[in-house]
Design a protein around this motif. Structure first.
Motif, PDB file in Angstrom:
ATOM      1  N   GLU A   1     -14.379  -4.986 -68.712  1.00 34.67           N
ATOM      2  CA  GLU A   1     -13.779  -6.029 -67.877  1.00 34.67           C
ATOM      3  C   GLU A   1     -12.850  -5.419 -66.832  1.00 34.67           C
ATOM      4  OE1 GLU A   1     -13.705  -6.039 -71.306  1.00 34.67           O
ATOM      5  OE2 GLU A   1     -15.345  -7.491 -71.541  1.00 34.67           O
ATOM      6  N   LYS A   2     -12.168  -4.344 -67.193  1.00 35.23           N
ATOM      7  CA  LYS A   2     -11.287  -3.669 -66.239  1.00 35.23           C
ATOM      8  C   LYS A   2     -12.108  -3.076 -65.100  1.00 35.23           C
ATOM      9  CE  LYS A   2      -7.744  -0.054 -65.887  1.00 35.23           C
ATOM     10  NZ  LYS A   2      -8.290   0.759 -64.828  1.00 35.23           N
ATOM     11  N   ILE A   3     -13.240  -2.487 -65.435  1.00 34.23           N
ATOM     12  CA  ILE A   3     -14.129  -1.930 -64.410  1.00 34.23           C
ATOM     13  C   ILE A   3     -14.674  -3.071 -63.547  1.00 34.23           C
ATOM     14  CG2 ILE A   3     -16.214  -0.566 -63.991  1.00 34.23           C
ATOM     15  CD1 ILE A   3     -13.777   0.945 -65.279  1.00 34.23           C
ATOM     16  N   GLY A   4     -15.029  -4.174 -64.174  1.00 32.60           N
ATOM     17  CA  GLY A   4     -15.502  -5.348 -63.432  1.00 32.60           C
ATOM     18  C   GLY A   4     -14.458  -5.852 -62.443  1.00 32.60           C
ATOM     19  N   LYS A   5     -13.196  -5.855 -62.845  1.00 34.82           N
ATOM     20  CA  LYS A   5     -12.119  -6.289 -61.938  1.00 34.82           C
ATOM     21  C   LYS A   5     -11.932  -5.300 -60.790  1.00 34.82           C
ATOM     22  CE  LYS A   5      -9.767  -9.123 -65.270  1.00 34.82           C
ATOM     23  NZ  LYS A   5      -8.637  -9.408 -66.107  1.00 34.82           N
ATOM     24  N   GLU A   6     -12.117  -4.014 -61.051  1.00 37.60           N
ATOM     25  CA  GLU A   6     -12.045  -3.014 -59.974  1.00 37.60           C
ATOM     26  C   GLU A   6     -13.177  -3.237 -58.975  1.00 37.60           C
ATOM     27  OE1 GLU A   6     -11.384   1.152 -60.990  1.00 37.60           O
ATOM     28  OE2 GLU A   6     -10.580   0.502 -62.928  1.00 37.60           O
ATOM     29  N   VAL A   7     -14.352  -3.586 -59.477  1.00 32.41           N
ATOM     30  CA  VAL A   7     -15.481  -3.901 -58.589  1.00 32.41           C
ATOM     31  C   VAL A   7     -15.104  -5.091 -57.711  1.00 32.41           C
ATOM     32  CG1 VAL A   7     -17.863  -4.754 -58.475  1.00 32.41           C
ATOM     33  CG2 VAL A   7     -17.260  -2.942 -60.104  1.00 32.41           C
ATOM     34  N   GLN A   8     -14.534  -6.124 -58.321  1.00 35.15           N
ATOM     35  CA  GLN A   8     -14.120  -7.300 -57.548  1.00 35.15           C
ATOM     36  C   GLN A   8     -13.157  -6.907 -56.430  1.00 35.15           C
ATOM     37  OE1 GLN A   8     -12.420  -9.942 -60.479  1.00 35.15           O
ATOM     38  NE2 GLN A   8     -14.352 -11.048 -60.731  1.00 35.15           N
ATOM     39  N   MET A   9     -12.192  -6.083 -56.746  1.00 36.65           N
ATOM     40  CA  MET A   9     -11.207  -5.662 -55.746  1.00 36.65           C
ATOM     41  C   MET A   9     -11.887  -4.910 -54.599  1.00 36.65           C
ATOM     42  SD  MET A   9      -8.020  -3.032 -56.111  1.00 36.65           S
ATOM     43  CE  MET A   9      -9.162  -1.670 -56.192  1.00 36.65           C
ATOM     44  N   LEU A  10     -12.782  -3.976 -54.934  1.00 33.60           N
ATOM     45  CA  LEU A  10     -13.486  -3.206 -53.905  1.00 33.60           C
ATOM     46  C   LEU A  10     -14.353  -4.105 -53.026  1.00 33.60           C
ATOM     47  CD1 LEU A  10     -14.552  -0.101 -56.013  1.00 33.60           C
ATOM     48  CD2 LEU A  10     -12.931  -0.110 -54.115  1.00 33.60           C
ATOM     49  N   VAL A  11     -15.044  -5.043 -53.642  1.00 30.65           N
ATOM     50  CA  VAL A  11     -15.919  -5.949 -52.894  1.00 30.65           C
ATOM     51  C   VAL A  11     -15.085  -6.851 -51.985  1.00 30.65           C
ATOM     52  CG1 VAL A  11     -17.552  -7.874 -53.102  1.00 30.65           C
ATOM     53  CG2 VAL A  11     -17.792  -5.858 -54.574  1.00 30.65           C
ATOM     54  N   ARG A  12     -13.981  -7.355 -52.491  1.00 36.55           N
ATOM     55  CA  ARG A  12     -13.108  -8.198 -51.661  1.00 36.55           C
ATOM     56  C   ARG A  12     -12.582  -7.424 -50.453  1.00 36.55           C
ATOM     57  NH1 ARG A  12     -10.741 -10.633 -56.960  1.00 36.55           N
ATOM     58  NH2 ARG A  12     -11.871 -12.612 -57.043  1.00 36.55           N
ATOM     59  N   GLN A  13     -12.259  -6.155 -50.638  1.00 37.14           N
ATOM     60  CA  GLN A  13     -11.808  -5.328 -49.515  1.00 37.14           C
ATOM     61  C   GLN A  13     -12.902  -5.188 -48.464  1.00 37.14           C
ATOM     62  OE1 GLN A  13     -10.616  -1.654 -51.358  1.00 37.14           O
ATOM     63  NE2 GLN A  13      -8.583  -2.434 -51.913  1.00 37.14           N
ATOM     64  N   ARG A  14     -14.142  -4.986 -48.901  1.00 41.18           N
ATOM     65  CA  ARG A  14     -15.250  -4.864 -47.950  1.00 41.18           C
ATOM     66  C   ARG A  14     -15.477  -6.184 -47.214  1.00 41.18           C
ATOM     67  NH1 ARG A  14     -15.588   0.014 -46.459  1.00 41.18           N
ATOM     68  NH2 ARG A  14     -17.734  -0.140 -45.794  1.00 41.18           N
ATOM     69  N   ILE A  15     -15.363  -7.286 -47.927  1.00 39.59           N
ATOM     70  CA  ILE A  15     -15.538  -8.596 -47.291  1.00 39.59           C
ATOM     71  C   ILE A  15     -14.474  -8.788 -46.216  1.00 39.59           C
ATOM     72  CG2 ILE A  15     -15.370 -11.089 -47.660  1.00 39.59           C
ATOM     73  CD1 ILE A  15     -16.628 -10.560 -50.472  1.00 39.59           C
ATOM     74  N   GLN A  16     -13.225  -8.500 -46.553  1.00 39.27           N
ATOM     75  CA  GLN A  16     -12.132  -8.637 -45.590  1.00 39.27           C
ATOM     76  C   GLN A  16     -12.368  -7.748 -44.370  1.00 39.27           C
ATOM     77  OE1 GLN A  16      -9.629 -10.800 -45.669  1.00 39.27           O
ATOM     78  NE2 GLN A  16     -10.189 -11.611 -47.656  1.00 39.27           N
ATOM     79  N   HIS A  17     -12.931  -6.582 -44.592  1.00 33.89           N
ATOM     80  CA  HIS A  17     -13.167  -5.646 -43.498  1.00 33.89           C
ATOM     81  C   HIS A  17     -14.308  -6.105 -42.587  1.00 33.89           C
ATOM     82  CE1 HIS A  17     -13.286  -1.805 -41.404  1.00 33.89           C
ATOM     83  NE2 HIS A  17     -14.606  -1.790 -41.588  1.00 33.89           N
ATOM     84  N   PHE A  18     -15.372  -6.643 -43.168  1.00 32.95           N
ATOM     85  CA  PHE A  18     -16.566  -6.938 -42.382  1.00 32.95           C
ATOM     86  C   PHE A  18     -16.668  -8.366 -41.871  1.00 32.95           C
ATOM     87  CE2 PHE A  18     -17.998  -2.918 -44.106  1.00 32.95           C
ATOM     88  CZ  PHE A  18     -18.604  -2.366 -42.987  1.00 32.95           C
ATOM     89  N   ILE A  19     -16.070  -9.310 -42.546  1.00 32.60           N
ATOM     90  CA  ILE A  19     -16.176 -10.691 -42.070  1.00 32.60           C
ATOM     91  C   ILE A  19     -14.953 -10.991 -41.211  1.00 32.60           C
ATOM     92  CG2 ILE A  19     -16.337 -13.115 -42.708  1.00 32.60           C
ATOM     93  CD1 ILE A  19     -17.927 -12.311 -45.132  1.00 32.60           C
ATOM     94  N   GLN A  20     -15.152 -10.883 -39.899  1.00 27.29           N
ATOM     95  CA  GLN A  20     -14.071 -11.081 -38.935  1.00 27.29           C
ATOM     96  C   GLN A  20     -14.210 -12.397 -38.182  1.00 27.29           C
ATOM     97  OE1 GLN A  20     -11.522  -8.881 -38.752  1.00 27.29           O
ATOM     98  NE2 GLN A  20     -12.513  -7.707 -40.362  1.00 27.29           N
ATOM     99  N   LYS A  21     -15.310 -13.093 -38.382  1.00 31.86           N
ATOM    100  CA  LYS A  21     -15.522 -14.362 -37.682  1.00 31.86           C
ATOM    101  C   LYS A  21     -16.020 -15.385 -38.693  1.00 31.86           C
ATOM    102  CE  LYS A  21     -20.108 -12.862 -36.265  1.00 31.86           C
ATOM    103  NZ  LYS A  21     -21.027 -12.624 -35.204  1.00 31.86           N
ATOM    104  N   PRO A  22     -15.924 -16.654 -38.371  1.00 29.66           N
ATOM    105  CA  PRO A  22     -16.367 -17.691 -39.318  1.00 29.66           C
ATOM    106  C   PRO A  22     -17.839 -17.530 -39.698  1.00 29.66           C
ATOM    107  CG  PRO A  22     -15.155 -18.659 -37.486  1.00 29.66           C
ATOM    108  CD  PRO A  22     -15.377 -17.213 -37.144  1.00 29.66           C
ATOM    109  N   VAL A  23     -18.137 -17.866 -40.947  1.00 28.99           N
ATOM    110  CA  VAL A  23     -19.517 -17.843 -41.445  1.00 28.99           C
ATOM    111  C   VAL A  23     -19.933 -19.282 -41.707  1.00 28.99           C
ATOM    112  CG1 VAL A  23     -19.366 -15.539 -42.439  1.00 28.99           C
ATOM    113  CG2 VAL A  23     -18.716 -17.498 -43.822  1.00 28.99           C
ATOM    114  N   GLY A  24     -21.194 -19.482 -42.015  1.00 24.05           N
ATOM    115  CA  GLY A  24     -21.691 -20.833 -42.289  1.00 24.05           C
ATOM    116  C   GLY A  24     -20.984 -21.471 -43.476  1.00 24.05           C
ATOM    117  N   ASN A  25     -21.061 -22.775 -43.562  1.00 24.41           N
ATOM    118  CA  ASN A  25     -20.386 -23.511 -44.637  1.00 24.41           C
ATOM    119  C   ASN A  25     -20.801 -23.059 -46.025  1.00 24.41           C
ATOM    120  OD1 ASN A  25     -18.694 -25.047 -43.098  1.00 24.41           O
ATOM    121  ND2 ASN A  25     -20.072 -26.814 -42.992  1.00 24.41           N
ATOM    122  N   ASN A  26     -22.126 -22.835 -46.223  1.00 27.86           N
ATOM    123  CA  ASN A  26     -22.603 -22.411 -47.545  1.00 27.86           C
ATOM    124  C   ASN A  26     -21.997 -21.066 -47.936  1.00 27.86           C
ATOM    125  OD1 ASN A  26     -24.169 -24.709 -47.774  1.00 27.86           O
ATOM    126  ND2 ASN A  26     -26.002 -23.710 -46.981  1.00 27.86           N
TER     127      ASN A  26
END
Length: 190
Positions: A152-177
């Motif tokens: 679960e700790k490794i899973g939470k680290e994955v979540q943190m890394l993925v959230r960082q990538r999302i913040q880095h790459f999604i700079q404009k609004p995306v579709g509602n879904n």
């Protein structure tokens, strides 16, 4: 190859000389493997992609390989202690790895069932590579430091890394879904 060079075969492109045609003549054209986009994608972290590539080529020094060359006396999986540590076992069959992957899969589930999109596909690819990378890191930590974190700790680290990538790459609004799904997985974007 030398004969082709001396006879100017590399210059025989109907469009004239292009660097690309010289490169393809020299190296040949290789088929596009099915998993290429999963490993080498724009959103991926390069060190995660490298580990993914090594996994696909079964080039990591698993316990089975280390035992075969005489470095270790056992080939038992260090994470679950329940099977021979091969690439297949470590990243697919291992109970420990399955628990990490299950944790991340449940987190990335789309409860709205709005289908897949480019954003979701890219995020899932980033998550898979992060899982593989952190599982390999944890396996090495277990081997060298005799310590093992809970899945679960490794899973939470994955979540943190993925959230960082999302913040880095999604700079404009995306579709509602996609936006609803991003909120569901706990990512605040735009």
């Amino acid at each position: 190859m030398a004969a082709g060079y001396l006879n100017n075969v590399w210059l025989q492109d109907p469009k004239g000389y292009l660097v690309a045609s010289g490169y393809h003549w020299l190296h040949g054209i290789h088929p596009h493997v099915q998993w290429y986009d999963d490993i080498w994608n724009v959103w991926g972290v390069p060190k995660h992609a490298l580990i993914g590539w090594l996994i696909k080529h079964e080039a990591l020094n698993t316990m089975m390989k280390l035992k075969q060359i005489g470095i270790c006396s056992t080939d038992q999986c260090l994470l679950c202690e329940n099977g021979q540590e091969t690439h297949e076992h470590l990243f697919v069959q291992c109970d420990y790895s399955q628990r990490v992957l299950q944790y991340v899969t449940l987190w990335l589930q789309d409860t709205g069932n709005q289908g897949s999109s480019i954003v979701k596909t890219r995020i899932r690819r980033v998550a898979m590579l992060a899982c593989w990378y952190l599982i390999w890191l944890e396996r090495n930590r277990c081997r060298h430091e005799l310590m093992l974190a809970r899945p679960e700790k490794i899973g939470k680290e994955v979540q943190m890394l993925v959230r960082q990538r999302i913040q880095h790459f999604i700079q404009k609004p995306v579709g509602n879904n996609d936006n609803n799904w991003l909120v569901q997985i706990g990512t605040n974007v735009i």
